[in-house]
Every structure is written in C-alpha cells, then in structure tokens.
Design an enzyme around this catalytic site. Structure first.
Site, PDB file in Angstrom:
ATOM      1  N   PRO A 182     -69.714 -15.146   6.353  1.00 17.30           N
ATOM      2  CG  PRO A 182     -70.820 -13.706   4.927  1.00 17.30           C
ATOM      3  CD  PRO A 182     -69.517 -14.425   5.110  1.00 17.30           C
ATOM      4  CB  CYS A 183     -71.856 -18.859   9.717  1.00 20.66           C
ATOM      5  SG  CYS A 183     -72.739 -17.984  10.988  1.00 20.66           S
ATOM      6  CD  GLN A 184     -75.881 -15.533   9.457  1.00 18.50           C
ATOM      7  OE1 GLN A 184     -74.991 -15.452   8.617  1.00 18.50           O
ATOM      8  NE2 GLN A 184     -75.901 -14.779  10.533  1.00 18.50           N
ATOM      9  CG  PHE A 219     -72.125 -21.815   3.996  1.00 19.50           C
ATOM     10  CD1 PHE A 219     -72.162 -22.367   2.723  1.00 19.50           C
ATOM     11  CD2 PHE A 219     -71.860 -20.464   4.121  1.00 19.50           C
ATOM     12  CE1 PHE A 219     -71.912 -21.594   1.609  1.00 19.50           C
ATOM     13  CE2 PHE A 219     -71.617 -19.683   3.004  1.00 19.50           C
ATOM     14  CZ  PHE A 219     -71.648 -20.246   1.743  1.00 19.50           C
ATOM     15  CB  SER A 220     -74.572 -22.438  10.142  1.00 22.40           C
ATOM     16  OG  SER A 220     -74.902 -22.962  11.397  1.00 22.40           O
TER      17      SER A 220
END
Length: 140
Positions: A82-84, A86-87
């Site tokens: 899940p990138c949200q 960290f992005s």
C-alpha cells in the site's frame, strides 16, 4: 521441468499468494510463468471484483481479518505494498497511518509463519526516503 522451461524463466508448479492484489499485476506475471495463485487479498471491492473477473479467483478482503495460519503454503509471497502512507501523493503518515501503515506488519508475519522461498514487494515511490530514511531502515 525441462532445461528449455528452466531457461525460459518458468516457475512451473510454484505456488504464490497475492497480497493487496489490486488488479493483479503480480498474478498476471507469475501465472504466465506457470505458477498457481493459492490466496489473494484485496480490500477494495471494485478491484476485488475485477481481479475475480480477470483470474477467476475471488480475493479475501481485508488481510487484517484473515486467520494468517489458514493461508496456504506458498513459494512466492507477492505484495502490492500500500503506497498511500509513504508516497508523496499520499498523507505520508508512514507506518503510523491507521488506514494502511501497519499492513507491512502482516507481510512480515506471513513471511515468518509460512517461510516462502521468495517474496516480491511493489516498489513504492518515496519509500526509501520517507521519514528521512527511517521507514526504510525499519522495514529492511
């Protein structure tokens, strides 16, 4: 497996799980190499429906609600991390994000419990640099 199959990169008879599966990029790649998906998880109902339509395999929902010991043994653990959290495009709350920051802990728990031969985790933009590199240091 023949030498020809081995040199072509086939992973025939290997089993994999597909965590945070999304549309199934890992599934597509490993299936083309002869591997079999034995478990998938995807929280988003729309993506889960598309995954089932594309692969004939209904993902479990939220990994936080799965009895991890019930996950079948596998050779590959794949995780569309899940990138949200960290992005740069997300809130950057990292491992502290209540919606997905702790999902990496489930990946680690499954790795420790099932001990697959390989694991593949999606490359998330900014993960290495998040929180001054402290997040990457924690998870690596």
């Amino acid at each position: 497996m023949s030498n020809k199959e081995e040199s072509a990169g086939y992973v025939k008879l290997m089993k994999f799980i597909d965590l945070f599966a999304g549309l199934g990029g890992f599934h597509q790649a490993l299936k083309q190499r002869g591997a079999e998906c034995v478990f998938a998880s995807e929280l988003n109902a729309h993506l889960s429906g598309l995954y089932e339509k594309n692969f004939g395999f209904q993902p479990s929902g939220d990994i936080r609600e799965v009895n991890l010991s019930s996950i079948p043994d596998h050779d590959f653990l794949c995780a569309g991390f899940p990138c949200q959290p960290f992005s740069k495009a997300g809130g950057q709350k990292g491992l502290e994000c209540p919606q997905g920051g702790n999902l990496f802990d489930y990946v680690v728990e499954i790795l420790e419990l099932k001990k697959p031969r390989y694991f593949i985790i999606e490359n998330v933009p900014n993960l290495i640099n998040h929180n001054g590199g402290a997040t990457w240091k924690t998870i690596s």
